[in-house]
Design a protein around this motif. Sequence first.
Motif, PDB file in Angstrom:
ATOM      1  N   ARG A 174      -2.968 -17.699  -4.688  1.00  0.00           N
ATOM      2  CA  ARG A 174      -3.288 -17.739  -3.256  1.00  0.00           C
ATOM      3  C   ARG A 174      -2.574 -16.624  -2.499  1.00  0.00           C
ATOM      4  O   ARG A 174      -3.111 -16.056  -1.541  1.00  0.00           O
ATOM      5  N   SER A 175      -1.352 -16.311  -2.936  1.00  0.00           N
ATOM      6  CA  SER A 175      -0.607 -15.250  -2.265  1.00  0.00           C
ATOM      7  C   SER A 175      -1.274 -13.893  -2.437  1.00  0.00           C
ATOM      8  O   SER A 175      -1.201 -13.037  -1.559  1.00  0.00           O
ATOM      9  N   LEU A 176      -1.949 -13.692  -3.584  1.00  0.00           N
ATOM     10  CA  LEU A 176      -2.687 -12.444  -3.787  1.00  0.00           C
ATOM     11  C   LEU A 176      -3.862 -12.347  -2.815  1.00  0.00           C
ATOM     12  O   LEU A 176      -4.134 -11.281  -2.256  1.00  0.00           O
ATOM     13  N   ASP A 196       9.085 -16.544 -13.525  1.00  0.00           N
ATOM     14  CA  ASP A 196      10.465 -16.124 -13.298  1.00  0.00           C
ATOM     15  C   ASP A 196      10.570 -14.606 -13.377  1.00  0.00           C
ATOM     16  O   ASP A 196      11.265 -13.969 -12.559  1.00  0.00           O
ATOM     17  N   LEU A 197       9.891 -14.011 -14.363  1.00  0.00           N
ATOM     18  CA  LEU A 197       9.870 -12.547 -14.483  1.00  0.00           C
ATOM     19  C   LEU A 197       9.174 -11.922 -13.278  1.00  0.00           C
ATOM     20  O   LEU A 197       9.650 -10.925 -12.722  1.00  0.00           O
ATOM     21  N   LEU A 198       8.068 -12.520 -12.880  1.00  0.00           N
ATOM     22  CA  LEU A 198       7.330 -12.024 -11.714  1.00  0.00           C
ATOM     23  C   LEU A 198       8.201 -12.019 -10.468  1.00  0.00           C
ATOM     24  O   LEU A 198       8.178 -11.071  -9.676  1.00  0.00           O
ATOM     25  N   GLU A 199       8.987 -13.083 -10.277  1.00  0.00           N
ATOM     26  CA  GLU A 199       9.814 -13.177  -9.077  1.00  0.00           C
ATOM     27  C   GLU A 199      10.812 -12.021  -9.012  1.00  0.00           C
ATOM     28  O   GLU A 199      10.984 -11.398  -7.962  1.00  0.00           O
ATOM     29  N   GLU A 200      11.473 -11.727 -10.141  1.00  0.00           N
ATOM     30  CA  GLU A 200      12.454 -10.643 -10.123  1.00  0.00           C
ATOM     31  C   GLU A 200      11.788  -9.286  -9.937  1.00  0.00           C
ATOM     32  O   GLU A 200      12.253  -8.462  -9.141  1.00  0.00           O
ATOM     33  N   LEU A 201      10.679  -9.040 -10.631  1.00  0.00           N
ATOM     34  CA  LEU A 201      10.002  -7.749 -10.527  1.00  0.00           C
ATOM     35  C   LEU A 201       9.448  -7.523  -9.120  1.00  0.00           C
ATOM     36  O   LEU A 201       9.593  -6.434  -8.554  1.00  0.00           O
ATOM     37  N   SER A 202       8.811  -8.538  -8.561  1.00  0.00           N
ATOM     38  CA  SER A 202       8.204  -8.376  -7.242  1.00  0.00           C
ATOM     39  C   SER A 202       9.256  -8.285  -6.144  1.00  0.00           C
ATOM     40  O   SER A 202       9.100  -7.517  -5.188  1.00  0.00           O
ATOM     41  N   THR A 203      10.343  -9.047  -6.273  1.00  0.00           N
ATOM     42  CA  THR A 203      11.424  -8.959  -5.287  1.00  0.00           C
ATOM     43  C   THR A 203      12.002  -7.553  -5.248  1.00  0.00           C
ATOM     44  O   THR A 203      12.282  -6.997  -4.176  1.00  0.00           O
ATOM     45  N   GLY A 204      12.172  -6.944  -6.424  1.00  0.00           N
ATOM     46  CA  GLY A 204      12.734  -5.598  -6.492  1.00  0.00           C
ATOM     47  C   GLY A 204      11.867  -4.540  -5.861  1.00  0.00           C
ATOM     48  O   GLY A 204      12.336  -3.424  -5.600  1.00  0.00           O
ATOM     49  N   PRO A 231       4.075  -6.615  -4.377  1.00  0.00           N
ATOM     50  CA  PRO A 231       3.487  -5.413  -4.986  1.00  0.00           C
ATOM     51  C   PRO A 231       2.109  -5.066  -4.437  1.00  0.00           C
ATOM     52  O   PRO A 231       1.815  -3.898  -4.188  1.00  0.00           O
ATOM     53  N   LEU A 232       1.256  -6.081  -4.236  1.00  0.00           N
ATOM     54  CA  LEU A 232      -0.078  -5.814  -3.712  1.00  0.00           C
ATOM     55  C   LEU A 232      -0.030  -5.406  -2.247  1.00  0.00           C
ATOM     56  O   LEU A 232      -0.890  -4.652  -1.773  1.00  0.00           O
ATOM     57  N   LEU A 233       0.978  -5.868  -1.529  1.00  0.00           N
ATOM     58  CA  LEU A 233       1.123  -5.489  -0.112  1.00  0.00           C
ATOM     59  C   LEU A 233       1.477  -4.016   0.059  1.00  0.00           C
ATOM     60  O   LEU A 233       1.437  -3.498   1.178  1.00  0.00           O
ATOM     61  N   LYS A 234       1.827  -3.349  -1.043  1.00  0.00           N
ATOM     62  CA  LYS A 234       2.088  -1.915  -0.962  1.00  0.00           C
ATOM     63  C   LYS A 234       0.873  -1.157  -0.436  1.00  0.00           C
ATOM     64  O   LYS A 234       1.004  -0.089   0.151  1.00  0.00           O
ATOM     65  N   TYR A 235      -0.319  -1.732  -0.635  1.00  0.00           N
ATOM     66  CA  TYR A 235      -1.540  -1.081  -0.164  1.00  0.00           C
ATOM     67  C   TYR A 235      -1.649  -1.092   1.363  1.00  0.00           C
ATOM     68  O   TYR A 235      -2.520  -0.436   1.924  1.00  0.00           O
ATOM     69  N   ALA A 236      -0.804  -1.847   2.032  1.00  0.00           N
ATOM     70  CA  ALA A 236      -0.792  -1.826   3.490  1.00  0.00           C
ATOM     71  C   ALA A 236      -0.081  -0.595   4.031  1.00  0.00           C
ATOM     72  O   ALA A 236      -0.119  -0.318   5.229  1.00  0.00           O
ATOM     73  N   HIS A 237       0.600   0.154   3.137  1.00  0.00           N
ATOM     74  CA  HIS A 237       1.321   1.383   3.514  1.00  0.00           C
ATOM     75  C   HIS A 237       2.308   1.117   4.653  1.00  0.00           C
ATOM     76  O   HIS A 237       2.378   1.864   5.625  1.00  0.00           O
ATOM     77  N   ALA A 238       3.031   0.019   4.516  1.00  0.00           N
ATOM     78  CA  ALA A 238       4.057  -0.343   5.492  1.00  0.00           C
ATOM     79  C   ALA A 238       5.365  -0.594   4.751  1.00  0.00           C
ATOM     80  O   ALA A 238       5.379  -0.845   3.543  1.00  0.00           O
ATOM     81  N   ALA A 272       1.757   1.637  -5.318  1.00  0.00           N
ATOM     82  CA  ALA A 272       0.661   0.691  -5.137  1.00  0.00           C
ATOM     83  C   ALA A 272       0.025   0.343  -6.472  1.00  0.00           C
ATOM     84  O   ALA A 272      -0.502  -0.759  -6.657  1.00  0.00           O
ATOM     85  N   LEU A 273       0.085   1.293  -7.434  1.00  0.00           N
ATOM     86  CA  LEU A 273      -0.450   1.019  -8.766  1.00  0.00           C
ATOM     87  C   LEU A 273       0.255  -0.168  -9.405  1.00  0.00           C
ATOM     88  O   LEU A 273      -0.360  -0.968 -10.110  1.00  0.00           O
ATOM     89  N   PHE A 274       1.552  -0.300  -9.128  1.00  0.00           N
ATOM     90  CA  PHE A 274       2.299  -1.427  -9.669  1.00  0.00           C
ATOM     91  C   PHE A 274       1.733  -2.747  -9.150  1.00  0.00           C
ATOM     92  O   PHE A 274       1.736  -3.752  -9.846  1.00  0.00           O
ATOM     93  N   GLY A 275       1.250  -2.723  -7.914  1.00  0.00           N
ATOM     94  CA  GLY A 275       0.645  -3.922  -7.353  1.00  0.00           C
ATOM     95  C   GLY A 275      -0.576  -4.364  -8.143  1.00  0.00           C
ATOM     96  O   GLY A 275      -0.786  -5.561  -8.374  1.00  0.00           O
ATOM     97  N   VAL A 276      -1.385  -3.397  -8.581  1.00  0.00           N
ATOM     98  CA  VAL A 276      -2.549  -3.723  -9.404  1.00  0.00           C
ATOM     99  C   VAL A 276      -2.103  -4.326 -10.736  1.00  0.00           C
ATOM    100  O   VAL A 276      -2.646  -5.335 -11.208  1.00  0.00           O
ATOM    101  N   LEU A 277      -1.102  -3.705 -11.344  1.00  0.00           N
ATOM    102  CA  LEU A 277      -0.609  -4.199 -12.631  1.00  0.00           C
ATOM    103  C   LEU A 277      -0.038  -5.608 -12.499  1.00  0.00           C
ATOM    104  O   LEU A 277      -0.266  -6.470 -13.356  1.00  0.00           O
TER     105      LEU A 277
END
Length: 467
Positions: free
Chosen positions: A84-86, A148-156, A112-119, A443-448
């Motif tokens: 849902r967050s995506l 758990d892995l997602l949380e650390e990667l996305s937080t960073g 990561p996907l919010l990187k496409y907002a360019h903010a 932003a590519l990381f957001g896709v991955l």
Amino acid sequence: MVGSLNIAFVHPNLGIGGAERLVVDTALSMQQRGHRVVIYTMHHDLSHCFEETRDGTLDVRVGGTWFVPQSVNGRFHILCTALRSLALARKVTTDREQYDVLFVDQLSAPIPLLKYAHAHILFYCHFPDYLQAQRNTLWRRLYRAPFDLLEELSTGEADEIVVNSRFTQETFRKAFPHIGRVPKVLMPALNLQAYDKPVDTDDPALGVLRTGKRTILSINRFERKKGVELAIDSFAALQTTEASCLVVAGGWDVQVAENIEYLKELNTHARDLGLRTRTVAPRGISAQTKTLLPPDVVPTPTLIQDFCDAMDDVDVLFLPSFSENQRTFLLSVAKCVVYTPSDEHLGIVPLEAMYMRIPVVAVNSGGPRETILHGKTGYLCDPSKDDFAAAIKKILTADDDAWTCMGNAGRERVKHEFSLDSYASKLERLIVEMLQYPSSGSALFGVLMSLFIFCTAGLTFALAYWL
């Protein structure tokens, strides 16, 4: 001087909890400082939210609800929330808005996907989610591992990371060792004006709360991690229960199975201790939903004289999904507030109580150690019924001067250390510092990361079906 900025807040659920109150107050404070503000959320029930989010004061936009349900037969909550967050992130990035700052609250998965907002992205971490999850079976451990892995990667991936207390800061460093940055501490604040509003004494919903007894108050979501049994056990251990009553108020959502189950568990627990209970049905509740409440339920009064002094034969009153006016009334009449969570990352309730001049009894761990001054604005205790009962009794039996002195000390502490104006100034400085540097990450990381979530979803559902 900070120029006007376009700021979007991304928050999972605009209910009536402490985290929701904070994000609403933060948005209001930024709006009052001349910034344009929008709040994006996955869930906004107009009958179960703060007034500012439904009366047009704040621009609230809902997204992600079409994509996937909140759970599948009461399971897979974290998976559904991530999906849902995506969808919510997609709404933010495809809206015809150009934001300078995205204030992402609680949930890091969409970053990561919010990187496409360019903010620039500021992430407010209340507490690492994976430390709060259960892993009591092999299936649970396997299920949680990718998230758990997602949380650390996305937080960073956030440009700036902020936490709500020094306790959370230290916990964050241990929980996410691969994130090289130490998050900054921005302790939450209260919108003091909201608590200075007078009680609407003509509100019929107050009828069931009126009593000549001394009121002991517990405010928490109906979640097991809040440990509300401690409040009930402590109340039962008092030798003066006949002159007092315990009101257990908190966020309760018909769509959250744990809320429904835990309220019933608490009611049963109180009755097993020989305490007389009553549950007040939220206003406007349907007949079908009322069946999800404990059997001792009474309707919210429709006339001010209804249920006056109804608590004379009640020891514990459960108040799920209370209104702001009911909260203000309870905070104006309570003699003591008990706050039962252990290792709570901060806790807004103790601040609310102290500002309303009510002494607080809380567990001596986590955030309350940074907000409550032991012996001056309340008491910090071991999480045992005997220690809590002893502290509550001190407050109830204190003379008027001692009780007033403790209450005044709490109010002055909140006014000087936790005012919204001070908080907003610190937040603005953090934003200005963040904007001086280019946004990090790709932003590519957001896709991955999105593909990672989808693959995990498919694998999880396949395993669940196979097992």
